[in-house]
Design a protein around this motif. Structure first.
Motif, PDB file in Angstrom:
ATOM      1  N   HIS A   1       0.985  -1.181  -0.015  1.00 47.89           N
ATOM      2  CA  HIS A   1      -0.169  -0.129   0.007  1.00 47.89           C
ATOM      3  C   HIS A   1       0.839   1.264  -0.111  1.00 47.89           C
ATOM      4  O   HIS A   1       0.540   2.148  -0.511  1.00 47.89           O
ATOM      5  CB  HIS A   1      -0.842  -0.202   1.229  1.00 47.89           C
ATOM      6  N   SER A   2       1.974   1.137   0.537  1.00 46.13           N
ATOM      7  CA  SER A   2       3.008   2.201   0.612  1.00 46.13           C
ATOM      8  C   SER A   2       4.341   1.880   0.216  1.00 46.13           C
ATOM      9  O   SER A   2       4.896   0.759   0.502  1.00 46.13           O
ATOM     10  CB  SER A   2       2.858   2.774   2.056  1.00 46.13           C
ATOM     11  N   ARG A   3       5.047   2.718  -0.567  1.00 49.66           N
ATOM     12  CA  ARG A   3       6.390   2.393  -1.057  1.00 49.66           C
ATOM     13  C   ARG A   3       7.244   2.336   0.017  1.00 49.66           C
ATOM     14  O   ARG A   3       8.244   1.501   0.143  1.00 49.66           O
ATOM     15  CB  ARG A   3       6.616   3.533  -2.116  1.00 49.66           C
ATOM     16  N   GLU A   4       6.932   3.262   1.201  1.00 53.04           N
ATOM     17  CA  GLU A   4       7.973   3.280   2.122  1.00 53.04           C
ATOM     18  C   GLU A   4       8.035   1.980   2.955  1.00 53.04           C
ATOM     19  O   GLU A   4       8.732   1.450   3.517  1.00 53.04           O
ATOM     20  CB  GLU A   4       7.548   4.488   3.097  1.00 53.04           C
ATOM     21  N   VAL A   5       6.779   1.434   3.095  1.00 50.61           N
ATOM     22  CA  VAL A   5       6.431   0.098   3.921  1.00 50.61           C
ATOM     23  C   VAL A   5       7.268  -0.877   2.989  1.00 50.61           C
ATOM     24  O   VAL A   5       8.072  -1.822   3.688  1.00 50.61           O
ATOM     25  CB  VAL A   5       5.000  -0.127   3.720  1.00 50.61           C
TER      26      VAL A   5
ATOM     27  N   ARG B   1      11.038  -0.665   3.460  1.00 48.60           N
ATOM     28  CA  ARG B   1      11.328  -1.022   5.130  1.00 48.60           C
ATOM     29  C   ARG B   1      11.459  -2.804   4.878  1.00 48.60           C
ATOM     30  O   ARG B   1      12.535  -3.267   5.518  1.00 48.60           O
ATOM     31  CB  ARG B   1      10.161  -0.620   6.039  1.00 48.60           C
ATOM     32  N   LYS B   2      10.619  -3.306   4.304  1.00 46.47           N
ATOM     33  CA  LYS B   2      10.674  -4.911   4.310  1.00 46.47           C
ATOM     34  C   LYS B   2      11.782  -5.276   3.502  1.00 46.47           C
ATOM     35  O   LYS B   2      12.584  -6.023   3.676  1.00 46.47           O
ATOM     36  CB  LYS B   2       9.489  -5.455   3.514  1.00 46.47           C
ATOM     37  N   ALA B   3      12.175  -4.561   2.284  1.00 51.78           N
ATOM     38  CA  ALA B   3      13.271  -4.796   1.519  1.00 51.78           C
ATOM     39  C   ALA B   3      14.535  -4.512   2.234  1.00 51.78           C
ATOM     40  O   ALA B   3      15.466  -5.469   2.058  1.00 51.78           O
ATOM     41  CB  ALA B   3      13.243  -4.100   0.141  1.00 51.78           C
ATOM     42  N   LEU B   4      14.491  -3.671   3.084  1.00 53.08           N
ATOM     43  CA  LEU B   4      15.832  -3.382   3.828  1.00 53.08           C
ATOM     44  C   LEU B   4      15.956  -4.489   5.087  1.00 53.08           C
ATOM     45  O   LEU B   4      17.222  -5.070   4.833  1.00 53.08           O
ATOM     46  CB  LEU B   4      15.747  -2.041   4.378  1.00 53.08           C
ATOM     47  N   ARG B   5      15.128  -4.928   5.673  1.00 53.55           N
ATOM     48  CA  ARG B   5      15.188  -5.928   6.342  1.00 53.55           C
ATOM     49  C   ARG B   5      15.381  -7.194   5.811  1.00 53.55           C
ATOM     50  O   ARG B   5      16.333  -7.955   6.234  1.00 53.55           O
ATOM     51  CB  ARG B   5      13.563  -6.445   7.049  1.00 53.55           C
ATOM     52  N   GLU B   6      14.895  -7.525   4.534  1.00 55.86           N
ATOM     53  CA  GLU B   6      15.429  -8.626   4.002  1.00 55.86           C
ATOM     54  C   GLU B   6      16.837  -8.651   3.376  1.00 55.86           C
ATOM     55  O   GLU B   6      17.430  -9.902   3.647  1.00 55.86           O
ATOM     56  CB  GLU B   6      14.521  -8.958   2.634  1.00 55.86           C
ATOM     57  N   ALA B   7      17.401  -7.601   2.916  1.00 49.64           N
ATOM     58  CA  ALA B   7      18.734  -7.496   2.422  1.00 49.64           C
ATOM     59  C   ALA B   7      19.598  -7.614   3.754  1.00 49.64           C
ATOM     60  O   ALA B   7      20.610  -8.465   3.568  1.00 49.64           O
ATOM     61  CB  ALA B   7      18.851  -6.084   1.965  1.00 49.64           C
TER      62      ALA B   7
ATOM     63  N   VAL C   1       5.143  -6.865  15.675  1.00 51.68           N
ATOM     64  CA  VAL C   1       6.167  -6.253  16.268  1.00 51.68           C
ATOM     65  C   VAL C   1       7.310  -6.207  14.953  1.00 51.68           C
ATOM     66  O   VAL C   1       8.253  -5.147  15.309  1.00 51.68           O
ATOM     67  CB  VAL C   1       6.802  -7.304  17.405  1.00 51.68           C
ATOM     68  N   GLU C   2       7.524  -7.253  14.434  1.00 48.12           N
ATOM     69  CA  GLU C   2       8.721  -7.094  13.310  1.00 48.12           C
ATOM     70  C   GLU C   2       8.603  -5.859  12.521  1.00 48.12           C
ATOM     71  O   GLU C   2       9.698  -5.148  12.424  1.00 48.12           O
ATOM     72  CB  GLU C   2       8.584  -8.332  12.441  1.00 48.12           C
ATOM     73  N   GLU C   3       7.474  -5.583  12.086  1.00 45.06           N
ATOM     74  CA  GLU C   3       7.297  -4.414  11.319  1.00 45.06           C
ATOM     75  C   GLU C   3       7.660  -3.087  12.176  1.00 45.06           C
ATOM     76  O   GLU C   3       8.284  -2.116  11.553  1.00 45.06           O
ATOM     77  CB  GLU C   3       5.790  -4.140  10.757  1.00 45.06           C
ATOM     78  N   THR C   4       7.202  -2.950  13.335  1.00 44.83           N
ATOM     79  CA  THR C   4       7.479  -1.795  14.136  1.00 44.83           C
ATOM     80  C   THR C   4       8.991  -1.637  14.331  1.00 44.83           C
ATOM     81  O   THR C   4       9.444  -0.444  14.085  1.00 44.83           O
ATOM     82  CB  THR C   4       6.758  -1.946  15.464  1.00 44.83           C
ATOM     83  N   TYR C   5       9.401  -2.712  14.696  1.00 49.27           N
ATOM     84  CA  TYR C   5      10.889  -2.627  15.235  1.00 49.27           C
ATOM     85  C   TYR C   5      11.601  -1.997  13.528  1.00 49.27           C
ATOM     86  O   TYR C   5      12.654  -1.496  13.705  1.00 49.27           O
ATOM     87  CB  TYR C   5      11.730  -4.023  15.269  1.00 49.27           C
TER      88      TYR C   5
END
Length: 492
Positions: free
Chosen positions: A19-23, A26-32, A146-150
């Motif tokens: 829904h949001s490019r920023e979201v 953030r997920k892509a950064l965590r996966e990297a 919790v994962e998304e908030t962190y």
């Protein structure tokens, strides 16, 4: 590059599903981080910076420019590819210029590029971070993930250059995955925990915090091992979907104490010196290389790279002596490269060591001429300084021309909807194109001059040869700072 391109395509698909490019970023950064993909990590941080830069351009909000600056600086610190680094430097320059134009001379703050920066300093960072995480824990009761908030807070800490908070959030994510692994017995969760702890360890500069992280890693490995043993002893032996956490290779050296590493380092240097004195070059190279591996840490702070100076110099000595034995010019090239790598990592304050390295570099050329070509020649320092001066003058002229283009053809002085903007942009593009053509021609002249000097010293070449410019030289996109490599091919 092909692998990175595929990952970027997957990233675009991921963003379309969010829904949001920023979201999505953030997920892509965590996966990297979890996959230890440093190039992807830098790319995502750059993309997040672009997102905030675009918002700042539209809203004229200085806070958005500050966030973009923090993300670009963080990407630059993590970047290992020279081309990517150059792109980020250009992006930072463009951001500063745009900020000054839109915000009446305001310059974004990005302290991460300041020498010796270790994070936001307050009276009590431990207490500040603990209070923040406590408030964050209370908010989890209302949070769906919790994962998304962190992860969101992790990006926020990177934007603001808050290294202390960044480390705590990386540790917290590691703890989160470790707890999941303990509850679900899912081995992939231990790999995720190891990745987060490993990332925190590479970012950490505090000895006590490093020790805490090492204890967590050892505890995580202990729990992982217990899960493996329990599965093996179970009557319903399910197939083990995981082995050692995939960051163990990265963490292996970090688990050792600094005392152990220093002891190993000194032992290898001592043995290497002994073999070098006996001209046992293969054994000396083996021990100096092992010493270098002991102190080398990927994505390390500047002071860590200073530890690499001594083994790099020693390896340069090995290749210099080997070239004198074999007459192979390639050995002298390796020696010169190692010496230059050493001086790039040394500090300006260590004048004695720097003078020693510079002397070693100067000795390589006459040794090469004597051992490879049988020519007795002492290079003139004036010739070297002449080439450096010529290159500096070329760079200064190009810089002046770039500034002239910026002053005379600046589309940002007008509103985006102004019809004059397109006309100015077209003229600017043409001027930049002519500038690149000029750089390519000047560089060709400079390289031709160097080749003629070599032929004048070494004598006429023994066969026909061709000197061909490839890469950015061939495409006309070379810069006065671009590096160059040479390859020798036979002439048929």
């Amino acid at each position: 590059m092909a692998s990175l391109a595929n990952k970027l395509q997957k990233l675009e698909l991921l963003l379309k599903s969010q829904h949001s490019r920023e979201v999505g970023y953030r997920k892509a950064l965590r996966e990297a981080i979890l996959s230890m993909d440093h190039s992807m990590e830098a790319e995502v941080l750059k993309s997040l910076g672009d997102l905030h830069l675009q918002r700042g351009k539209l809203s004229k909000d200085s806070a958005e420019f500050d966030k973009a600056a923090g993300l670009y600086a963080a990407a630059l610190l993590r970047c290992t590819d020279p081309d990517m680094g150059q792109t980020l430097e250009h992006r930072i320059g463009y951001m500063e210029k745009l900020s000054r134009q839109l915000l009446q001379g305001y310059t974004p703050h990005f302290v991460w590029l300041s020498p010796g920066y270790r994070g936001k300093i307050t009276n009590n960072n431990v207490l500040r971070v603990a209070e923040f995480c406590s408030r964050l824990d209370l908010s989890f009761e209302k949070s769906s993930s919790v994962e998304e908030t962190y992860t969101e807070m992790l990006v926020t800490s990177i934007e603001s250059g808050d290294m202390f908070l960044e480390l705590e959030l990386l540790k917290s994510l590691g703890d989160l995955y470790l707890e999941k692994g303990k509850k679900t017995k899912d081995l992939s969760q231990f790999s995720k925990a190891a990745a987060m702890y490993g990332k925190a360890l590479t970012r950490c500069q505090d000895t006590d915090t490093k020790q805490t992280l090492r204890h967590r890693i050892l505890y995580m490995v202990k729990i992982w091992h217990a899960v493996i043993m329990r599965r093996r002893s179970s009557p319903n032996k399910s197939r083990l979907r995981g082995r050692w956490p995939n960051t163990q290779r990265q963490l292996g050296n970090n688990i050792k104490t600094d005392t152990e590493m220093q002891s190993q380092y000194k032992d290898h240097i001592k043995k290497g010196d002994s073999f070098l004195a006996r001209v046992d070059l293969d054994s000396a190279e083996k021990h100096f290389g092992a010493a270098l591996k002991t102190v080398h840490v990927k994505d390390a702070p500047a002071q860590q790279y200073q530890r690499e100076v001594e083994p790099l110099c020693k390896l340069g000595d090995v290749y210099s002596k080997r070239g004198q034995q074999t007459g192979d010019g390639g050995d002298f090239i390796k020696a010169a490269a190692l010496y230059n790598a050493a001086i790039a990592r040394s500090t300006e304050s260590d004048e004695f060591l720097n003078d020693k390295i510079v002397t070693a570099i100067k000795e390589v050329e006459p040794l090469f001429l004597k051992s490879t070509l049988g020519i007795q020649h002492i290079p003139s320092q004036d010739d070297t300084e002449k080439c450096k001066k010529q290159l500096k003058e070329m760079r200064d002229q190009i810089k002046l021309k770039m500034e002239t283009i910026d002053q005379q053809l600046d589309p940002y002085v007008h509103d985006e909807d102004d019809p004059r903007v397109k006309e100015i942009e077209a003229k600017r593009a043409q001027a930049v194109r002519h500038l690149f053509e000029n750089i390519a021609q000047e560089r060709k002249k400079f390289i031709s001059q160097l080749v003629e000097e070599c032929v004048g010293l070494m004598g006429p070449p023994p066969c026909k040869y061709a000197l061909i410019g490839l890469g950015s030289q061939a495409t006309g996109l070379v810069t006065p700072y671009s590096d160059g490599e040479t390859w020798s091919l036979p002439s048929w």
